[in-house]
Structures are given as C-alpha cells and as structure tokens.
Write a protein that holds these residues in place. Structure first.
Motif, PDB file in Angstrom:
ATOM      1  N   MET A  69       0.837  -1.197   0.000  1.00 33.49           N
ATOM      2  CA  MET A  69       0.000   0.000   0.000  1.00 33.49           C
ATOM      3  C   MET A  69       0.871   1.246   0.000  1.00 33.49           C
ATOM      4  O   MET A  69       1.996   1.229   0.496  1.00 33.49           O
ATOM      5  N   GLY A  70       0.323   2.325  -0.529  1.00 35.77           N
ATOM      6  CA  GLY A  70       1.007   3.604  -0.496  1.00 35.77           C
ATOM      7  C   GLY A  70       0.727   4.325   0.805  1.00 35.77           C
ATOM      8  O   GLY A  70       0.094   3.774   1.714  1.00 35.77           O
ATOM      9  N   PRO A  71       1.155   5.546   0.932  1.00 40.54           N
ATOM     10  CA  PRO A  71       0.890   6.340   2.137  1.00 40.54           C
ATOM     11  C   PRO A  71      -0.609   6.412   2.426  1.00 40.54           C
ATOM     12  O   PRO A  71      -1.425   6.549   1.509  1.00 40.54           O
ATOM     13  N   GLY A  72      -0.954   6.278   3.701  1.00 41.97           N
ATOM     14  CA  GLY A  72      -2.364   6.335   4.082  1.00 41.97           C
ATOM     15  C   GLY A  72      -3.167   5.136   3.637  1.00 41.97           C
ATOM     16  O   GLY A  72      -4.391   5.228   3.493  1.00 41.97           O
ATOM     17  N   TRP A  73      -2.479   4.001   3.431  1.00 38.08           N
ATOM     18  CA  TRP A  73      -3.124   2.742   3.016  1.00 38.08           C
ATOM     19  C   TRP A  73      -3.734   2.829   1.625  1.00 38.08           C
ATOM     20  O   TRP A  73      -4.593   2.042   1.260  1.00 38.08           O
ATOM     21  N   LEU A  74      -3.296   3.748   0.830  1.00 36.45           N
ATOM     22  CA  LEU A  74      -3.898   3.936  -0.487  1.00 36.45           C
ATOM     23  C   LEU A  74      -3.430   2.867  -1.476  1.00 36.45           C
ATOM     24  O   LEU A  74      -2.240   2.595  -1.604  1.00 36.45           O
ATOM     25  N   GLN A  75      -4.402   2.274  -2.172  1.00 34.57           N
ATOM     26  CA  GLN A  75      -4.138   1.389  -3.315  1.00 34.57           C
ATOM     27  C   GLN A  75      -5.016   1.904  -4.458  1.00 34.57           C
ATOM     28  O   GLN A  75      -6.135   1.453  -4.652  1.00 34.57           O
ATOM     29  N   GLY A  76      -4.514   2.878  -5.169  1.00 33.49           N
ATOM     30  CA  GLY A  76      -5.301   3.463  -6.239  1.00 33.49           C
ATOM     31  C   GLY A  76      -5.438   2.527  -7.421  1.00 33.49           C
ATOM     32  O   GLY A  76      -4.467   1.897  -7.843  1.00 33.49           O
ATOM     33  N   PRO A  77      -6.624   2.400  -7.997  1.00 32.98           N
ATOM     34  CA  PRO A  77      -6.825   1.471  -9.109  1.00 32.98           C
ATOM     35  C   PRO A  77      -6.089   1.882 -10.379  1.00 32.98           C
ATOM     36  O   PRO A  77      -5.799   1.042 -11.224  1.00 32.98           O
ATOM     37  N   THR A  78      -5.775   3.165 -10.518  1.00 28.51           N
ATOM     38  CA  THR A  78      -5.162   3.636 -11.763  1.00 28.51           C
ATOM     39  C   THR A  78      -3.680   3.315 -11.863  1.00 28.51           C
ATOM     40  O   THR A  78      -3.107   3.370 -12.964  1.00 28.51           O
ATOM     41  N   ASP A  79      -3.054   2.991 -10.747  1.00 36.63           N
ATOM     42  CA  ASP A  79      -1.625   2.683 -10.803  1.00 36.63           C
ATOM     43  C   ASP A  79      -1.278   1.406 -10.049  1.00 36.63           C
ATOM     44  O   ASP A  79      -0.176   1.241  -9.537  1.00 36.63           O
ATOM     45  N   LEU A  80      -2.228   0.485  -9.997  1.00 31.72           N
ATOM     46  CA  LEU A  80      -2.008  -0.780  -9.294  1.00 31.72           C
ATOM     47  C   LEU A  80      -0.975  -1.641  -9.999  1.00 31.72           C
ATOM     48  O   LEU A  80      -0.974  -1.757 -11.229  1.00 31.72           O
ATOM     49  N   ASP A  81      -0.133  -2.273  -9.213  1.00 26.80           N
ATOM     50  CA  ASP A  81       0.764  -3.310  -9.715  1.00 26.80           C
ATOM     51  C   ASP A  81      -0.039  -4.607  -9.778  1.00 26.80           C
ATOM     52  O   ASP A  81      -0.500  -5.115  -8.755  1.00 26.80           O
ATOM     53  N   LEU A  82      -0.221  -5.139 -10.962  1.00 24.38           N
ATOM     54  CA  LEU A  82      -1.066  -6.323 -11.110  1.00 24.38           C
ATOM     55  C   LEU A  82      -0.496  -7.532 -10.387  1.00 24.38           C
ATOM     56  O   LEU A  82      -1.238  -8.438  -9.998  1.00 24.38           O
ATOM     57  N   ASP A  83       0.819  -7.569 -10.186  1.00 23.88           N
ATOM     58  CA  ASP A  83       1.398  -8.661  -9.411  1.00 23.88           C
ATOM     59  C   ASP A  83       0.932  -8.605  -7.953  1.00 23.88           C
ATOM     60  O   ASP A  83       0.752  -9.637  -7.310  1.00 23.88           O
ATOM     61  N   VAL A  84       0.740  -7.396  -7.439  1.00 22.98           N
ATOM     62  CA  VAL A  84       0.197  -7.242  -6.087  1.00 22.98           C
ATOM     63  C   VAL A  84      -1.235  -7.752  -6.040  1.00 22.98           C
ATOM     64  O   VAL A  84      -1.627  -8.488  -5.123  1.00 22.98           O
ATOM     65  N   VAL A  85      -2.026  -7.393  -7.034  1.00 21.94           N
ATOM     66  CA  VAL A  85      -3.420  -7.856  -7.089  1.00 21.94           C
ATOM     67  C   VAL A  85      -3.469  -9.380  -7.118  1.00 21.94           C
ATOM     68  O   VAL A  85      -4.235 -10.008  -6.379  1.00 21.94           O
ATOM     69  N   ARG A  86      -2.642  -9.976  -7.973  1.00 21.62           N
ATOM     70  CA  ARG A  86      -2.642 -11.436  -8.081  1.00 21.62           C
ATOM     71  C   ARG A  86      -2.275 -12.094  -6.752  1.00 21.62           C
ATOM     72  O   ARG A  86      -2.866 -13.106  -6.350  1.00 21.62           O
ATOM     73  N   ALA A  87      -1.305 -11.535  -6.064  1.00 20.08           N
ATOM     74  CA  ALA A  87      -0.863 -12.108  -4.790  1.00 20.08           C
ATOM     75  C   ALA A  87      -1.960 -12.028  -3.736  1.00 20.08           C
ATOM     76  O   ALA A  87      -2.174 -12.979  -2.966  1.00 20.08           O
ATOM     77  N   VAL A  88      -2.678 -10.907  -3.703  1.00 17.83           N
ATOM     78  CA  VAL A  88      -3.735 -10.748  -2.707  1.00 17.83           C
ATOM     79  C   VAL A  88      -4.903 -11.677  -3.011  1.00 17.83           C
ATOM     80  O   VAL A  88      -5.471 -12.308  -2.107  1.00 17.83           O
ATOM     81  N   VAL A  89      -5.274 -11.789  -4.274  1.00 23.15           N
ATOM     82  CA  VAL A  89      -6.335 -12.727  -4.660  1.00 23.15           C
ATOM     83  C   VAL A  89      -5.924 -14.161  -4.341  1.00 23.15           C
ATOM     84  O   VAL A  89      -6.726 -14.963  -3.842  1.00 23.15           O
TER      85      VAL A  89
END
Length: 245
Positions: free
Chosen positions: A95-115
């Motif tokens: 996550m970025g500062p303030g727990w932000l995970q903006g959809p416009t600049d997501l790392d898809l590898d992060v998404v895959r790992a969380v799923v």
C-alpha cells in the motif's frame, strides 16, 4: 468417543487469528493453529498451551496445494476429524501512504498475490477440509472478511469507508460472493458458512492502528463458529448484526 470439537484456524500465529484460536480453546475446543511461519507457529502453540488451550500446530501455506493437502492429512492423523474451519489468513498487499491502493496505478502482481491468498487460498483450504467437515455432526465454516468488501457501503457517498484499497477491498467482495455460493451448495447438508467482519483491529496487519483489540475482533468469528444447528448461513456479520452485501 470424545465430544471435544476440533477447530482449524488459518493465520492463527498472531493477531485476530490467534485470538480466535484462544477463544475457541477457552470454550473447550481442540484447536489446530494454522500458520506458514513454523517458528512463529511453534511459539503460538506453546503460548496457547501455557494458557490451558488444547492446541496443536498445523504448518499451512494457504497458497500451496501441497501444504494444504498435508495440513488436511495432519489434522486427520492428529485429531481424527474437523468440526470448525475459520479461514482467517489474509494479506493486504503493498500500500502507499495512508493505506492507499489506487486502481489507476495498481501493480497487477500485487493484485494477483492478494487474490491468491485472500480468495483462492480460502477455496483451496475449504475444499481440502471438506471431507473431514462432512463427517462432523455440526460443521461450521467462517470466512474472515471485512466491511470494505461491502459494495453497498463502499458505494454510499454518505458513509466514510477510509482510503481507496483497490487490491485488498475487492478480494473481500470476492470472498463474500464465494461464501454465498458455498452456502447455496451446502443447503440442506447441515454445513453453515458465513462471513465475519472483525472491524478495525490494532494488529501488525493495520500497523497497530485501530480502536479494537484482537479479542474484540475475534468475537464475531467465534460466535459464528459456534452457531447452533439451524443457524444462519450464507450471511455477513459484525458485532452489530448483518452487514449489507
């Protein structure tokens, strides 16, 4: 034949998972403590035993098919069955500062790992444990979710839902949807499956930010794990009752 019920809690070496394991153990259940870090697992089991809980370690990486299969075999050999499964293991992803995970600049590898952990891991563990659960007279499954997975709450502009978390939050929405599908398939079998929201709990998962203790966060999951026959299934709860999907 022993009347002691057997529970497995994933991600139980710390935080909410540990509190769930401790709470079920305090109610007389034998508890399998699932965790992927074996050193932390051993420490957690020792601590639970020191507090009088009948606990045993279950090395478990929910993303590994081999690990999940071996965990089911270990529970069969150590306990002879399973009555309660609490799918607690989960990750937030970077996550970025303030727990932000903006959809416009997501790392898809992060998404895959969380799923992989938060959704596919739950499916993999649940299906591996089903042969044991089906032998129980009162099988219960609890999926630890979050109110950030509620589309109703997330879409309401009048409700403050915190920062955008475009990797983590949708995995809880997906988990909720999977919970409903399991409930539909389990209809008439006696297996009750529900999703639990622990609230914002001060653990290392949240950077120890939050008003609730792990014990408070564990309360709803414990209640759902101990539902009587004929209790609700395919629903989403927190301390105050039902949460909208």
């Amino acid at each position: 034949m022993s009347n002691v019920k057997i529970a497995l809690v994933t991600g139980a070496n710390k935080g909410i998972g540990y509190a769930i394991a401790a709470g079920l153990g305090a109610r007389g259940h034998r508890v399998g403590v699932g965790a992927r870090d074996e050193a932390r697992l051993e420490t957690a089991v020792e601590k639970l035993r020191a507090d009088g809980v009948d606990a045993f370690g279950v090395p478990l990486d929910v993303t590994s098919r081999r690990s999940v299969t071996e965990a089911a075999e270990l529970i069969e050999s150590q306990a002879g069955g399973l009555d309660i499964l609490v799918n607690n293991a989960g990750i937030s992803g970077a996550m970025g500062p303030g727990w932000l995970q903006g959809p416009t600049d997501l790392d898809l590898d992060v998404v895959r790992a969380v799923v992989e952990t938060n959704v596919l891991g739950v499916i993999q563990v649940t299906n591996a444990m089903l042969p044991l659960l089906r032998r129980s007279p009162s099988p219960r499954i609890v999926n630890v979710s979050s109110s950030v997975g509620s589309l109703t709450l997330q879409a309401d502009p009048d409700i403050e839902m915190g920062p955008v978390m475009a990797a983590y939050a949708p995995t809880k929405t997906y988990l909720n949807a999977v919970t409903v599908q399991y409930a539909r398939q389990f209809a008439g079998t006696g297996i009750l499956i529900n999703a639990a929201c622990p609230g914002l709990v001060a653990t290392d998962f949240t950077g120890f930010h939050g008003p609730r203790t792990p014990e408070q966060g564990a309360a709803t999951a414990i209640r759902l794990a101990l539902l009587p026959d004929g209790g609700p299934t395919g629903s989403f709860f927190d301390d105050d009752g039902t949460i909208p999907w």
